[in-house]
Write a protein that holds these residues in place. Structure first.
Motif: not given
Length: 291
Positions: A143, A168-169
């Motif tokens: 990230k 992240y995601e």
């Protein structure tokens, strides 16, 4: 002299600068690049245009400090000036040359990684301004090194983040995310991949299997930027091309990535250059045909 009007640290030794260059801004199009030179003895550094503002007369560049010249660039501050800022060079993205009504029928996915997010941004912004909705995947190891996320969210119809470590995601790389979107029923008629060579290689390999036409940007291999040195020589199908004058964008399914990456490694040594000259004969050099 070309004044630095804005300087911003993005992440992972990556910097953004707005440069006062009215003539360059007036003619720039998505996909093109500029050559920056800090001073009389400085190296000529090709950098893709990240953004431009014709009214303000500014061009935005993004660069990562990977050597002595970019380290020097990173020490420049707002109010300082570059000696040279030449451009726009190269060919604009082929997508912006398409009739707008045809372009609006396309379902386009942009896949970017690392500093490659910078040259993707102006293309996606142009699409937004012309009423064309496109999806974007930003891939990164983690990230903390993602850049231009906020800017991209404003112009992409859908922005997907993929991180190798899952911080992240989506957890996975750009190819993993493409497969994930396809499995969800997403359909794309065209992919544009810009980023590290190895990333573009595997995106193109996947999209060839999926039968999705794919454009890649070969700006990572440029050195001289004007077709003189031959460093960016490419095998594209059965043709020899040079990224700086014939590109930087090419059909990703025709680019010989393995050869390009091998040349990139060999070109860094004098012995390697000599071997390439012997192997490639008359096609070794770029526009001038002689160094």
């Amino acid at each position: 002299m070309y004044k630095i009007l804005k300087k911003k640290y993005l992440a992972n030794n990556i910097w953004l600068m707005d440069i006062e260059a009215p003539r360059v801004a007036k003619s720039s199009e998505p996909g093109q690049f500029v050559i920056v030179k800090t001073d009389e003895k400085g190296e000529r550094i090709p950098l893709t245009v990240c953004d431009y503002d014709r009214e303000k007369g500014t061009v935005t560049i993004v660069f990562q400090t990977v050597g002595a010249s970019t380290e020097v660039m990173a020490k420049y501050e707002e109010g300082d000036s570059f000696m040279d800022f030449v451009g726009p060079l190269g060919c604009a993205s082929e997508l912006i040359e398409m009739p707008l009504e045809e372009l609006k029928k396309e379902k386009i996915l942009f896949v970017c990684g690392g500093v490659g997010t910078a040259p993707v941004y102006p293309q996606v912004k142009w699409m937004k301004e012309h009423g064309v909705d496109v999806d974007v995947i930003i891939g990164a190891r983690t990230k903390d090194i993602i850049i231009l996320e906020d800017e991209m969210r404003k112009v992409a119809a859908n922005l997907y983040i993929a991180t190798d470590d899952g911080s992240y995601e989506f957890k996975g790389n750009g190819c993993d995310k493409i497969n994930d979107l396809i499995s969800q029923g997403k359909e794309y008629t065209r992919v544009v991949a810009i980023g590290p060579m190895i990333m573009m290689k595997f995106v193109a390999k996947l999209t060839k299997e999926l039968n999705i036409p794919t454009i890649v940007s070969m700006n990572p291999i440029m050195v001289d930027g004007t077709g003189m040195c031959g460093a960016c020589r490419l095998q594209v199908g059965d043709e020899i091309k040079f990224a700086c004058v014939d590109g930087p964008e090419f059909d990703g399914h025709l680019v010989d990535f393995d050869q390009a990456m091998m040349r990139q490694r060999m070109y860094k040594t004098e012995e390697g250059k000599a071997m390439l000259k012997l192997q490639e004969g008359d096609t070794h050099h770029g526009g001038c045909g002689n160094c």
